[in-house]
Design a protein around this motif. Structure first.
Motif, PDB file in Angstrom:
ATOM      1  N   ASP A 173       0.892  -1.246  -0.040  1.00  0.00           N
ATOM      2  CA  ASP A 173      -0.128  -0.035  -0.177  1.00  0.00           C
ATOM      3  C   ASP A 173       0.821   1.244   0.091  1.00  0.00           C
ATOM      4  N   LEU A 174       1.890   1.273   0.668  1.00  0.00           N
ATOM      5  CA  LEU A 174       2.818   2.435   0.806  1.00  0.00           C
ATOM      6  C   LEU A 174       3.453   2.668  -0.655  1.00  0.00           C
ATOM      7  N   ILE A 175       3.784   1.525  -1.275  1.00  0.00           N
ATOM      8  CA  ILE A 175       4.485   1.514  -2.523  1.00  0.00           C
ATOM      9  C   ILE A 175       3.369   2.116  -3.403  1.00  0.00           C
ATOM     10  N   ARG A 176       2.301   1.613  -3.511  1.00  0.00           N
ATOM     11  CA  ARG A 176       1.222   2.100  -4.572  1.00  0.00           C
ATOM     12  C   ARG A 176       0.890   3.732  -4.156  1.00  0.00           C
ATOM     13  N   ASP A 177       0.908   3.920  -2.974  1.00  0.00           N
ATOM     14  CA  ASP A 177       0.657   5.482  -2.537  1.00  0.00           C
ATOM     15  C   ASP A 177       1.930   6.186  -3.204  1.00  0.00           C
ATOM     16  N   ALA A 178       2.929   5.822  -3.107  1.00  0.00           N
ATOM     17  CA  ALA A 178       4.180   6.638  -3.583  1.00  0.00           C
ATOM     18  C   ALA A 178       4.116   6.459  -5.197  1.00  0.00           C
ATOM     19  N   LEU A 179       3.581   5.610  -5.870  1.00  0.00           N
ATOM     20  CA  LEU A 179       3.590   5.338  -7.254  1.00  0.00           C
ATOM     21  C   LEU A 179       2.402   6.484  -7.731  1.00  0.00           C
ATOM     22  N   VAL A 180       1.322   6.416  -7.091  1.00  0.00           N
ATOM     23  CA  VAL A 180       0.209   7.373  -7.422  1.00  0.00           C
ATOM     24  C   VAL A 180       0.579   8.985  -7.468  1.00  0.00           C
ATOM     25  N   LYS A 181       1.701   9.049  -6.303  1.00  0.00           N
ATOM     26  CA  LYS A 181       1.749  10.311  -6.072  1.00  0.00           C
ATOM     27  C   LYS A 181       2.825  10.921  -7.241  1.00  0.00           C
ATOM     28  N   ASP A 182       3.742  10.036  -7.605  1.00  0.00           N
ATOM     29  CA  ASP A 182       4.598  10.191  -8.641  1.00  0.00           C
ATOM     30  C   ASP A 182       4.187  10.372 -10.009  1.00  0.00           C
ATOM     31  N   GLU A 183       3.082   9.777 -10.329  1.00  0.00           N
ATOM     32  CA  GLU A 183       2.240   9.713 -11.637  1.00  0.00           C
ATOM     33  C   GLU A 183       1.407  11.080 -11.611  1.00  0.00           C
ATOM     34  N   TRP A 184       1.161  11.426 -10.449  1.00  0.00           N
ATOM     35  CA  TRP A 184       0.227  12.645 -10.218  1.00  0.00           C
ATOM     36  C   TRP A 184       1.239  13.939 -10.465  1.00  0.00           C
ATOM     37  N   GLY A 224      -3.752  14.635 -14.498  1.00  0.00           N
ATOM     38  CA  GLY A 224      -2.969  15.129 -13.148  1.00  0.00           C
ATOM     39  C   GLY A 224      -3.081  16.383 -12.906  1.00  0.00           C
ATOM     40  N   ARG A 225      -2.055  17.110 -13.771  1.00  0.00           N
ATOM     41  CA  ARG A 225      -2.016  18.478 -13.537  1.00  0.00           C
ATOM     42  C   ARG A 225      -3.239  19.500 -13.721  1.00  0.00           C
ATOM     43  N   ASP A 226      -4.072  19.163 -14.696  1.00  0.00           N
ATOM     44  CA  ASP A 226      -5.180  19.939 -14.719  1.00  0.00           C
ATOM     45  C   ASP A 226      -6.129  19.800 -13.434  1.00  0.00           C
ATOM     46  N   VAL A 227      -6.231  18.464 -13.141  1.00  0.00           N
ATOM     47  CA  VAL A 227      -7.089  18.171 -12.024  1.00  0.00           C
ATOM     48  C   VAL A 227      -6.660  18.806 -10.629  1.00  0.00           C
ATOM     49  N   LYS A 228      -5.272  19.101 -10.763  1.00  0.00           N
ATOM     50  CA  LYS A 228      -4.614  19.554  -9.544  1.00  0.00           C
ATOM     51  C   LYS A 228      -4.720  21.129  -9.380  1.00  0.00           C
ATOM     52  N   THR A 229      -4.550  21.709 -10.610  1.00  0.00           N
ATOM     53  CA  THR A 229      -4.790  22.981 -10.669  1.00  0.00           C
ATOM     54  C   THR A 229      -6.255  23.391 -10.339  1.00  0.00           C
ATOM     55  N   LEU A 230      -7.310  22.549 -10.940  1.00  0.00           N
ATOM     56  CA  LEU A 230      -8.559  23.275 -10.361  1.00  0.00           C
ATOM     57  C   LEU A 230      -8.967  23.052  -8.985  1.00  0.00           C
ATOM     58  N   THR A 264      -6.079   9.982  -7.152  1.00  0.00           N
ATOM     59  CA  THR A 264      -5.399   8.575  -7.181  1.00  0.00           C
ATOM     60  C   THR A 264      -5.479   8.429  -8.824  1.00  0.00           C
ATOM     61  N   THR A 265      -4.725   7.634  -9.353  1.00  0.00           N
ATOM     62  CA  THR A 265      -4.516   7.124 -10.777  1.00  0.00           C
ATOM     63  C   THR A 265      -4.598   5.803 -10.988  1.00  0.00           C
ATOM     64  N   LEU A 266      -5.191   5.283 -12.025  1.00  0.00           N
ATOM     65  CA  LEU A 266      -5.353   3.882 -11.957  1.00  0.00           C
ATOM     66  C   LEU A 266      -4.145   3.303 -12.690  1.00  0.00           C
ATOM     67  N   GLU A 267      -3.234   3.922 -13.537  1.00  0.00           N
ATOM     68  CA  GLU A 267      -2.132   3.413 -14.488  1.00  0.00           C
ATOM     69  C   GLU A 267      -0.994   3.095 -13.338  1.00  0.00           C
TER      70      GLU A 267
END
Ligand code: NI
Length: 138
Positions: free
Chosen positions: A37-48, A108-114, A132-135
């Motif tokens: 779960d920690l690794i998934r969280d890090a990967l989601v953050k990285d993709e975001w 991700g970039r657009d969602v974060k900005t809004l 979250t991101t599915l990829e």
């Protein structure tokens, strides 16, 4: 999902003690699941952070609905970005306050900005965004 691979890992005892306490607080009974779960969280953050992946953000805000200008600004932001706001829920919390939960989807970039714009709108009493991101995780 691909098959499982086992691998060894070394860690300082102090760090492991802290991790075991963290797992207990979070209700994990399995060390591997907690680490996954920690690794998934890090990967989601990285993709975001990368900004291009299809991402979903959940924005929760609390505001005083007596401020007409604020209600109007928040509604305006959502209408201006109609393609990114895929769902919105409004709850009248008490005599003064409203809570809105918005689901945003896009790059991700657009969602974060809004999301940052909505949370940062003057007069929002409390706001936060999770994403979250599915990829990254499937
Ligand atoms: Ni309301």
């Amino acid at each position: 999902m691909s098959g499982m691979t086992r691998f060894g890992m070394s860690m300082e005892e102090d760090l492991l003690d802290k991790f075991e306490r963290y797992m207990k607080r979070k209700g994990y009974t399995n060390r591997s699941e907690a680490i996954r779960d920690l690794i998934r969280d890090a990967l989601v953050k990285d993709e975001w952070d990368g900004g291009e992946a299809d991402s979903i953000g959940t924005v929760t805000i609390v505001y005083d609905h007596h401020s007409r200008e604020l209600s109007s600004k928040l509604t305006h932001s959502q209408h201006q970005n109609i393609g990114q706001v895929v769902a919105a829920m409004h709850v009248h919390v008490d005599a003064h306050h409203c809570l809105e939960a918005l689901i945003l989807r896009g790059k991700g970039r657009d969602v974060k900005t809004l999301g940052d714009h909505i949370v940062g709108t003057k007069g929002v009493v409390h706001g936060q965004m999770t994403f979250t991101t599915l990829e990254a995780i499937v």
